[in-house]
Design an enzyme around this catalytic site. Structure first.
Site, PDB file in Angstrom:
ATOM      1  CD  GLU A 217      20.541  20.907  24.907  1.00 52.66           C
ATOM      2  OE1 GLU A 217      19.239  21.133  24.756  1.00 52.66           O
ATOM      3  OE2 GLU A 217      21.236  21.842  25.754  1.00 52.66           O
ATOM      4  CE  LYS A 233      17.014  26.300  28.589  1.00 52.35           C
ATOM      5  NZ  LYS A 233      17.509  27.653  28.450  1.00 52.35           N
TER       6      LYS A 233
END
Length: 404
Positions: A217, A233
């Site tokens: 990420e 997410k």
């Protein structure tokens, strides 16, 4: 080998002992490919909250003093390589990020690490020979969790109650585990950094500590004035059914879009007016044995945006805090049993015209006594407590396996 604590730990010198610096691992995440194997450490600054002062300003001032001025990211200063300053590794803990924005810090970290480390490197065509590998092997003992599944599930319920009261919309909860070790931990951390899908794979070391990262990420990237963040997410097993379930999940999509909106707002505070855009929304990508949903948000840096301003805007990352961010940080501080240590912060590379920091998920840290891992997930009103416990376990399984 005796299985227990060892008097032989990482042989890392004091950062001011320049002659010993080449013996430290030089493989920080996001290092440019052309620089790998050609870095030599020039200077280092480490910070803990007890040191006082503003950490964001401290980072910027230290880099400026060592040839990396970052006062206007919209107009980057050209850099030079070969026998001069190449760039710097930067680590910022979740605690440091929380303090930057005036948030509530959580309980103390279980790992004995600095909260900021900045390491400036030069680029050389004749790097020093690698240090000899210690003859002792690597042994890791059993994991001890910071909370039980029931305690984790209870914390999820408390967040759901807070959401029902209107205190927050989403809170990310993180658990921790530690294991004793003996021998040299650096090869195990390097294995972690090589996990599939590790966009920010690598190892950063310091005196008696090390961080291994396999994060997919992007916390923040700045390239020629363009700001990019890629929040992740939504998680499912990397099976055909898991892929379909993630795409069809209204709960995961709602949680994801909430964080996208939060991070759009974070960038809007430091971006040129009207330049924030979402280039990719809820794209499903693979990391090890998991599917994860990722979006890409971009903007143009506002004139005069400094590195310190950038860090205050994006730290700690929205995908590992919640919304609203400051309110979520209050609940995190109250509910998590131990501090987040090396996890949920930022780690990566800074050079003239380019900043690339990964969010330290899928990350482990080692101090003198233990190896530490963290994992968690975002909690919404629709969260099932024990499903959240299972999701955190799924995220940490590949990390622990790499540290065998």
């Amino acid at each position: 080998m005796v299985r227990g604590k060892s008097t032989e730990r990482m042989n890392t010198p004091h950062p001011d002992v320049v002659e010993a610096l080449p013996h430290m691992v030089v493989d920080p995440p996001a290092t440019p490919t052309t620089c790998r194997g050609h870095l030599t450490e020039r200077a280092r600054w480490q910070w803990r909250p007890a040191d006082g002062g503003d950490p964001a300003t401290g980072i910027q001032d230290f880099l400026t003093d060592h040839g990396l001025p970052l006062h206007d990211l919209a107009r980057p200063t050209p850099g030079h390589h070969s026998h001069t300053i190449c760039g710097a590794a930067l680590y910022v803990s979740a605690t440091a990020g929380t303090l930057m924005v005036g948030g509530t810090p959580g309980p103390p970290s279980p790992a004995d690490l600095p909260d900021i480390a900045v390491v400036v490197y030069g680029h050389t065509d004749t790097p020093p020979p690698p240090a000899a590998t210690p003859t002792t092997g690597w042994w890791r003992g059993p994991w001890t969790e910071s909370w039980t599944p029931h305690q984790h599930a209870t914390a999820v319920e408390q967040v759901r109650h807070a959401i029902a009261r209107g205190d927050v919309y989403q809170v990310n909860l993180v658990g921790h585990a530690a294991a004793p070790y003996a021998g040299n931990p650096l090869p195990a951390l390097a294995r972690l950094g090589r996990l599939p899908g590790a966009r920010y794979g690598g190892v950063l070391t310091g005196p008696d500590w090390a961080i291994g990262c396999a994060s997919p990420e992007t916390l923040i990237e700045v390239h020629h004035g363009t700001l990019t963040t890629r929040p992740i997410k939504g998680t499912r097993p990397a099976t055909r059914a898991g892929h379909a379930d993630l795409l069809a999940s209204a709960k995961e999509r709602a949680e994801h879009i909430m964080i996208v909106d939060l991070e759009r707002n974070d960038l809007a505070r430091i971006a040129a007016t009207g330049s924030v855009r979402v280039d990719d929304l809820f794209a499903v990508r693979r990391w090890c044995d998991l599917w994860q949903a990722e979006s890409t948000i971009r903007a143009q840096a506002a004139d005069g945006l400094s590195l310190a301003d950038l860090l205050r805007a994006v730290c700690p990352g929205g995908s590992v805090t919640g919304a609203p961010k400051l309110a979520a940080l209050q609940h995190i501080a109250a509910l998590e049993p131990v501090g987040r240590g090396a996890s949920m912060g930022g780690l990566g590379w800074i050079s003239p015209g380019h900043i690339d920091l990964g969010l330290t998920i899928r990350t482990a840290a080692v101090d003198r006594e233990a190896v530490h891992v963290w994992a968690g997930g975002g909690i919404t009103s629709d969260s099932d407590p024990y499903a959240e416990v299972a999701e955190a376990a799924a995220k940490t399984t590949p990390v622990r396996a790499a540290l065998h």
